[in-house]
Structure formats: C-alpha cells, structure tokens
Design a protein around this motif. Structure first.
Motif, mmCIF file in Angstrom:
data_model
loop_
_atom_site.group_PDB
_atom_site.id
_atom_site.type_symbol
_atom_site.label_atom_id
_atom_site.label_comp_id
_atom_site.label_asym_id
_atom_site.label_seq_id
_atom_site.Cartn_x
_atom_site.Cartn_y
_atom_site.Cartn_z
ATOM 1 N N ASP A 21 3.549 -0.061 5.770
ATOM 2 C CA ASP A 21 4.237 1.202 6.069
ATOM 3 C C ASP A 21 4.965 1.721 4.821
ATOM 4 O OD1 ASP A 21 4.828 3.214 7.967
ATOM 5 O OD2 ASP A 21 6.889 2.447 8.122
ATOM 6 N N ALA A 22 5.661 0.802 4.146
ATOM 7 C CA ALA A 22 6.382 1.201 2.932
ATOM 8 C C ALA A 22 5.403 1.706 1.877
ATOM 9 C CB ALA A 22 7.183 0.006 2.392
ATOM 10 N N ALA A 23 4.240 1.053 1.794
ATOM 11 C CA ALA A 23 3.223 1.479 0.816
ATOM 12 C C ALA A 23 2.795 2.911 1.104
ATOM 13 C CB ALA A 23 2.022 0.536 0.859
ATOM 14 N N ARG A 24 2.586 3.201 2.386
ATOM 15 C CA ARG A 24 2.198 4.564 2.785
ATOM 16 C C ARG A 24 3.267 5.557 2.363
ATOM 17 N NH1 ARG A 24 -0.183 2.370 7.394
ATOM 18 N NH2 ARG A 24 1.809 2.284 8.467
ATOM 19 N N ILE A 25 4.517 5.226 2.664
ATOM 20 C CA ILE A 25 5.624 6.141 2.342
ATOM 21 C C ILE A 25 5.737 6.333 0.835
ATOM 22 C CG2 ILE A 25 8.146 6.317 2.359
ATOM 23 C CD1 ILE A 25 7.931 4.988 5.207
#
Lengths: 293, 162
Positions: B148-152
């Motif tokens: 999720d953090a990678a996406r953000i």
C-alpha cells in the motif's frame, strides 16, 4: 566486547603495514563487513588487542577483468556480487550463491573475502568459487602470493593465512571465464538459514561428442572444509552427457563427502542431499551451457 | 577512544567512543536515538536495522568507527512533527504491528527496499524482510502495508496526507 586498538586503513599496503607492526606482539584481527567478526567478538573469550578495518581499502573494492581472469576484491559485498553485471553475465551461479547468504542487511555489509576467511564449512560463497578453481591472492610483508582456493582452507574456521597476511583478491582464472556453473543450497528455511548441504557443479561441453569436459564439483557442509568431489569428477570426465551419468555422479559424490550429524541434520540425510544436489547442480550447469550455446 | 562523526537523519553529530562501540550503541547511548532496538545483537533479528549510505544494515554488526563520515537514517528520521512517513502510516492503517519491538527495523528495511525498488513483488518484499524477525504478526499485514505504501509513494511522491 573487550576493548581493542582500532586502525582504519586506506588500502591493502596500509593494512599490511599495520599487520606487520602489530601482529608480532598483539593478537590482531581484520574486520571488513564485520557480520561474522562482531558476532564472534561479542561472545568469544579470546579478544584481539588490535582490529584493522579494511572496509574502506580502495584497492580491494572492485570487480575487474584482468590478464589473470576475473578479479573480485576482498571487500566486495554479497549485494555488490548480486548486482554486478559482469558476474551476472559470466557466473550467474556466483550471484545466486550471494543471494542465499544471510539476509539483505548482512549481504549489504558482509564481504566475499570475509566469507572465505571465516572458513565455516557451510559457507555459501565457497563451493561455486571452488568449482571454478578460484585462486586466492594473499597480501603479506613480502608482497603477494597466490594459493588455490582448495588449499586455502585448512579446517573449520582455519585457513593458510598467517597473522601478518590479508586475503586481498579472489581470482577466477581466465580459462574458466564463462564456464557454465550452477549452485544449489539446501537449508531448512528460505531466509537466514545455514546450508545443510550446498553444491556447485561446473563443466564445459564438447558439443560434437556431447561429453563432459573439465567437470568440477564442490560440496559444502559435508566435511571440515569445502571439498571437491574428485571421484565424481573423474567419473564424468570425457563421458557422454546423459541424465543417468549425472545421477551416477551424484551417487559417487556421496563417497567423496564425509558429513557429520548435528542438530540441523543427520549424516545420512546429508549424504542423501549430496546425491540429489550434485545431480541437480550438474543439470543446472548443463541447462546454462545449452542456453549459452 | 575514537572520534566518530556521522550525518544522522540529516544532522551532523559527533561523539568520542571506545573502539568496540557498535553503531547501534552509538545511536542509542550517545545520540539518544532509541528507536533502533537491541534484540539479538548478532545480526539475526533485524530489530537494529538502519540505513547507511542508502543500504539497510544491522547496526549491531557495524562498528561506530566504520560508520564515520557516512549518512545514517534511523526510524526517527522518517516522520516529521506534522505527519508520519507513508510507510508508517500504512503500518498504522493495516495494524501491521502488535508488540512493536521489531517495527523500527521492519520499517527501515521496507524504506530501503522502496527507495531502490518502487514497485516490488510480494516475493521481493518477503526477501527484503528476510532479516527481520517478528514473533507476533506472521508478516502478512506488514507485506500488505508495504504494498500500500509503495502505491502511495508511486502515485503521490510528495505532499501526501496533508
């Protein structure tokens, strides 16, 4: 950890000078990545009086092609080996072996030279280099001397290095550049596990006769040091490449191994693994040879 | 004693320490940066993970003197007074930690991974966390949070969560 005198050196000459000065009267240890040494110093009753840090030694940091072959500096880290374009191209087995050492954090600090100097029989850096007949270049007070890797190890945690000497370079000889090689490790987990057995196989193919040329097999964690499976190699030399020959070489390699039983695995289990991993390493090297043809 | 100067979380700091001092001890005892944890002290658990010159390392296995002159990023360097770092935010959102002792190390491993590889596969995340032991969670929610953090971080590289 008990205290010691600390010297950070700028190159191998500097390191040899510090070793020459202190190794007579003091117990000196060399530190590179520190992943083995610091763990040892924290618990070992035998502390060094002097620690020489070679992690910034400029002349020991590179991976280069020379007249002798492929030279890997002593303080090249496992991560750098994994990422080196020339190693990935010529010796994917070496990059694969680097990838199964420890975890990211230890691979970023730990060095190939350190892996060899620590001389633990289950080291993952050893078998591929042994199958490629690597030469160790040792720096000492009288300059450099070269020792074949299979004579470098003496026993568990013992090498031929003298107190005033330093592993400077690992050289894969020119005749073996690009030699198809495959490395396999069997551990109990995928991450951070020591090998129960590891194996590397390497050979050239005579495509006209479809035979093994200069087969080399190296095994780890099955003897006091990383060993060559000499009987299995002799069996394969000049023989036609078939699945049966590879399986038979695996069976013969079991006779070359002298494993012990410990809390990780029994000797019998390790012997079985030698047969399986040797066969699969040969198959992997053959697949690479076909792909490169 | 050796004099060690490191650029820690963007700030130059100096201390005079005994040569056997590890980077972890320097951070915790001399610089009062106690976010990095002392777990196994032999490089197995990863609780002490910090980023040195862009690479995740076990600060318990590095002598402070070996870090002299280098850039060190610790868990304290991620959040600002206003906001958490997107990786921390995602760990909160997914309830990725339980006791939390492994957290700083895990998050620094994730940070080093995403700095080099903004779009890692699950296998690449697992490989990056291979040196971080967590005895509470089972890692699944950590992996989800890192994805999720990678996406953000990919979609909104700056000014997020303001």
């Amino acid at each position: 950890m008990r205290t010691f005198e600390f010297f950070a050196v700028k190159d191998s000459h500097d390191a040899v000078a510090v070793l020459a000065k202190h190794s007579v009267s003091s117990k000196v240890r060399v530190i590179a990545g520190g992943t083995d040494l610091l763990a040892e110093l924290k618990f070992s009753p035998q502390s060094p009086n002097v620690v020489v840090d070679i992690s910034r030694a400029e002349d020991l940091k590179s991976i280069t092609l020379t007249d002798d072959g492929l030279s890997i500096g002593a303080v090249v880290t496992h991560s750098q080996i994994m990422q080196s374009p020339i190693i990935r191209e010529m010796f994917p087995a070496l990059a694969n072996a680097a990838h199964v050492i420890g975890a990211v954090q230890t691979r970023n600090l730990g060095t190939l030279g350190g892996n060899l100097v620590t001389a633990v029989p289950s080291m993952d850096g050893g078998p591929t280099l042994m199958a490629l007949e690597a030469i160790i270049s040792i720096a000492g007070p009288d300059g450099r001397r070269q020792v074949p890797l299979n004579e470098f190890f003496v026993g568990p945690r013992k090498t031929v290095l003298k107190a005033d000497e330093l592993l400077a370079e690992i050289i894969i000889p020119r005749r073996n550049l690009g030699k198809p090689t495959h490395f396999l490790k069997f551990g109990l987990r995928k991450g951070q596990a020591l090998a129960l057995v590891n194996a590397a196989a390497s050979f050239w193919v005579d495509w006209e006769k479809h035979t093994f040329v200069a087969p080399r097999i190296a095994l780890g964690a099955v003897a006091p040091k990383v060993i060559r499976a000499l009987q299995a190699e002799a069996y394969l030399e000049g023989r036609e490449i078939t699945p049966e020959a590879m399986a038979e070489a695996g069976r013969i390699a079991i006779g070359d191994a002298k494993p012990i039983s410990d809390f990780r695995a029994s000797a019998g289990y390790r012997r079985n693994l030698v047969g399986v991993l040797t066969k699969r390493a040969l198959e992997g090297a053959y697949a690479l040879a076909q792909a490169k043809r | 004693m050796v004099t060690v100067t490191i650029n820690v979380n963007g700030e130059k700091r100096t201390a005079s320490v005994p040569p056997e001092t590890t980077l972890l001890r320097l951070l915790r005892d001399d610089f009062n940066l106690t976010g990095s944890k002392l777990g196994c002290d032999v490089g197995d658990c990863g609780a002490c993970t910090v980023i040195v010159d862009g690479k995740a390392v076990n600060s318990c296995l590095m002598l402070a003197a070996q870090a002299d002159g280098r850039d060190v990023l610790t868990i304290e360097g991620l959040a600002t007074m206003d906001r958490l770092h997107p990786i921390q935010k995602a760990f909160e959102k997914y309830a990725s930690l339980q006791c939390g002792f492994c957290g700083p190390g895990v998050i620094m491993s994730a940070k080093a991974l995403l700095d080099e590889n903004p779009d890692p596969t699950v296998q690449e995340i697992r490989d990056a966390l291979g040196g971080n032991l967590c005895r509470c969670t089972g890692y699944v929610k950590m992996i989800e949070a890192i994805q999720d953090a990678a996406r953000i971080l990919r979609d909104e590289p700056v000014e997020i969560n303001r």
